[in-house]
Design an enzyme around this catalytic site. Structure first.
Site, short mmCIF file in Angstrom:
data_model
loop_
_atom_site.label_atom_id
_atom_site.label_comp_id
_atom_site.label_asym_id
_atom_site.label_seq_id
_atom_site.Cartn_x
_atom_site.Cartn_y
_atom_site.Cartn_z
N SER A 244 6.73 7.39 -7.93
CA SER A 244 7.00 7.19 -9.43
C SER A 244 8.19 7.62 -9.67
O SER A 244 9.06 7.97 -8.68
CB SER A 244 6.04 8.47 -10.00
OG SER A 244 6.79 9.84 -9.55
N VAL A 247 9.68 11.03 -8.89
CA VAL A 247 10.18 11.24 -7.40
C VAL A 247 11.17 10.71 -7.16
O VAL A 247 11.99 10.87 -6.21
CB VAL A 247 8.88 10.58 -6.62
CG1 VAL A 247 9.10 10.79 -5.04
CG2 VAL A 247 7.61 11.68 -6.78
N GLU A 265 11.62 1.53 -5.53
CA GLU A 265 10.78 0.69 -6.14
C GLU A 265 9.63 1.65 -6.98
O GLU A 265 8.76 2.28 -6.54
CB GLU A 265 9.71 0.12 -5.15
CG GLU A 265 10.35 -0.70 -4.30
CD GLU A 265 10.65 -2.05 -4.94
OE1 GLU A 265 10.44 -2.31 -6.24
OE2 GLU A 265 11.47 -2.82 -4.39
N CYS A 299 1.77 -1.21 -9.39
CA CYS A 299 3.06 -1.09 -10.21
C CYS A 299 3.12 -2.20 -11.05
O CYS A 299 3.78 -2.16 -12.16
CB CYS A 299 4.27 -1.15 -9.18
SG CYS A 299 4.07 0.13 -7.86
C1 UN1 Z 1 2.69 -2.09 -5.96
O1 UN1 Z 1 2.02 -2.24 -6.91
O2 UN1 Z 1 3.40 -1.29 -5.58
O3 UN1 Z 1 2.46 -7.71 -7.46
C2 UN1 Z 1 2.99 -3.60 -5.35
C3 UN1 Z 1 1.56 -7.34 -6.74
C4 UN1 Z 1 1.65 -6.85 -5.27
C5 UN1 Z 1 2.63 -5.75 -5.12
C6 UN1 Z 1 2.27 -4.68 -5.65
N1 UN1 Z 1 2.07 -8.23 -4.46
O4 UN1 Z 1 0.41 -7.13 -7.18
#
Ligand code: UN1
Length: 513
Positions: A244, A247, A265, A299
């Site tokens: 997050s 974090v 990330e 994400c």
């Molecule tokens: C993530 O959600 O941390 O784009 C990574 C995507 C995946 C990676 C997601 N290849 O859905």
């Protein structure tokens, strides 16, 4: 295939040790246990003894021995080790994919897809091991040669989260490995068993190739003890963290305090623009997969849909119909499209986000229920929600890690949609659906999407490993996986060699003695 067969085939015990240097496992049993609970049923599937400070020091000793050996192994030979890991992952794809599904709750297709990403990045890393290129450049001085080159950096701390319990490790670790680095992996405590399975799969390769212990390490422990220790440990020059934004802010500040490097990330709040020139037959399935796939826990999940006024009503109808037909339930049943959220805490966050949406004037158009009854005993299943909001609702600024899709109307040109699109603190992934070349190019131009990933006529999730993965603003700015993301895992050196018999100084300076 039953869970017990999967666990046995992957050598997962009922009680597991939480730390390992390659093939050797730590022994600490007095730091308490982490119980892994499947969100599918709510039942425990195994436990892990948390690593202690002593285990951590034992790992760092192994790291200190392994790095000087590993960095001397020629990069293509390191690539060959990664090739062997890729072969092992192929052999174990079905088992590991199933364990990902059991422990994390994503669909079987997605569990297998996640292991496929590991295999693909292994293949990418093998090729990369012969392509760690630096530049050569002309020197301004006669009989001089200049170039830059990349050397191994050292130990890389890889801190991962629950939603991609194994793939994110591989994007980091397999690239770092061909770069000559050694890796310390701290996985999320909600998904420790998949990490242990990966460590055991690799252990065969380490044994067969007589590699030093300590090239690939695992430490499963509390964030407050082990996580903090990693952040402050100057023996780890690079921390790559997925998690997050809160974090990440804490971690980035702590690592910066010792001038360490980070790859962050962090959260996404991914938007899709649907212009009046969109092909809705393509857009609707892409949006539904992007918003409800992995139960909205990527994400890169679609969270905001910015729709042109002229097609808004049609889009709402089409989405309601698609959401109404979704099958929600046990993700090991391949006819289900939406599995559980990771735990009841995530369900609570989902429910409280919906309460706040209502308070802020948003309208729930579909879904938003917590499911009960047969098959839903874990309490982790919800119906994905479609919500009508205006972009100025404060909650639209936040990432809620659950299947809630905000529908936002825009009028006028694509530039208006882009203004709304960019008006959030996060900047991971984005997309536009249009058949109009000019709209697509504006979206990709300097005045377009401000995200690390910008797509045309596909959704925001499902990024391929060949591209650099990461985002801007509060997403943290890091890039991992493909393209030239490898450079962050190496230290760069510029070299100038004088092969003549004179000593000319740069910038034309004369210095006589
Ligand atoms: C993530 O959600 O941390 O784009 C990574 C995507 C995946 C990676 C997601 N290849 O859905």
């Amino acid at each position: 295939m039953k869970l017990s067969d999967v666990l046995e085939a992957l050598k997962i015990e009922p009680k597991n040790m939480g730390s390992s240097t390659g093939t050797l496992w730590g022994r600490t049993t007095d730091q308490g246990e982490i119980i892994s609970i499947s969100p599918i049923t709510g039942d425990p599937i195994g436990s892990v003894f948390r690593a202690s400070q002593n285990d951590y020091e034992w790992i760092m000793d192994a790291v200190g021995v392994a790095f000087p050996i590993w960095r001397q192994v020629p990069a293509p030979r390191r690539g060959d080790i990664v090739r062997q890991i890729g072969l092992k992952l192929r052999e174990h794809k079905v088992l590991l994919g199933r364990l990902v599904t059991f422990e994390m709750g994503k669909s079987l297709q997605e569990g297998l897809g996640e292991v496929q990403e590991m295999i693909d990045i292994a293949d990418f890393a093998v090729g990369l091991s012969r392509q760690l290129y630096g530049f050569t450049m002309p020197s301004e001085r006669p009989d001089h040669r200049m170039y830059d080159q990349y050397h191994p950096l050292g130990a890389v701390g890889v801190i991962t989260t629950f939603n991609f319990p194994v793939a994110v490790w591989s994007w980091n670790a397999l690239i770092a490995a061909v770069c000559g680095d050694v890796v310390i992996w701290k996985p999320a405590s909600k998904v420790p068993l998949t990490a242990i399975a990966v460590q055991k799969i690799m252990a065969d390769v380490i044994r067969k190739n007589d590699l030093p212990e300590g090239v690939f390490n695992l430490v499963i422990g509390s964030g407050a003890v082990i996580g903090e220790r990693m952040l402050e440990d100057s023996r780890i020059p690079l921390i790559s963290l997925t998690g997050s934004t809160d974090v990440g802010k804490h971690a980035a500040a702590k690592v910066a305090g010792r001038l360490g490097k980070t790859i962050m990330e962090l959260g996404g709040n991914n938007g899709v623009i649907l212009t009046e020139n969109a092909n809705l037959e393509m857009a609707v399935p892409a949006i539904v997969f992007g918003a409800v796939g992995t139960a909205g826990q990527r994400c890169t999940s679609i969270r905001r849909l910015i729709v042109h006024d002229a097609i808004y009503d049609r889009v709402v109808q089409a989405l309601k119909k698609a959401y109404g037909a979704l099958k929600i339930g046990d993700p090991t049943d391949e006819t289900n499209q939406v599995g559980p959220l990771i735990d009841r805490g995530a369900v609570k966050d989902f429910a409280s986000a919906l309460d706040r949406i209502r308070e802020q004037g948003g309208k729930i158009l579909f879904g938003g229920r917590i499911l009960t009854g047969p098959g839903y005993e874990s309490g982790c299943y919800v119906t994905p929600a479609l919500v009508a909001v205006t972009h100025d609702c404060p909650i639209v600024q936040e990432e809620t890690f659950a299947p809630i899709l905000y529908l936002i109307r825009y009028v006028g040109s694509v530039d208006n949609a882009i203004v709304l699109h960019n008006a959030v603190p996060q900047g991971l992934s984005s997309a536009i659906f249009t058949r109009n070349l000019s709209e697509a190019e504006i979206f990709l131009s300097a005045r377009g999407s401000d995200c690390g990933i910008a797509n045309v006529n596909i959704g925001t999730s499902g990024a391929e490993i060949g591209g650099a993965f990461g985002g801007e603003k509060e997403t943290g700015g890091g890039r991992e996986s493909g393209s030239d993301a490898w450079k962050a895992y190496m230290r760069r050196q510029t070299n100038t060699i004088n092969y003549g018999n004179e000593l000319p100084l740069a910038q034309g300076i004369k210095f006589e003695i």
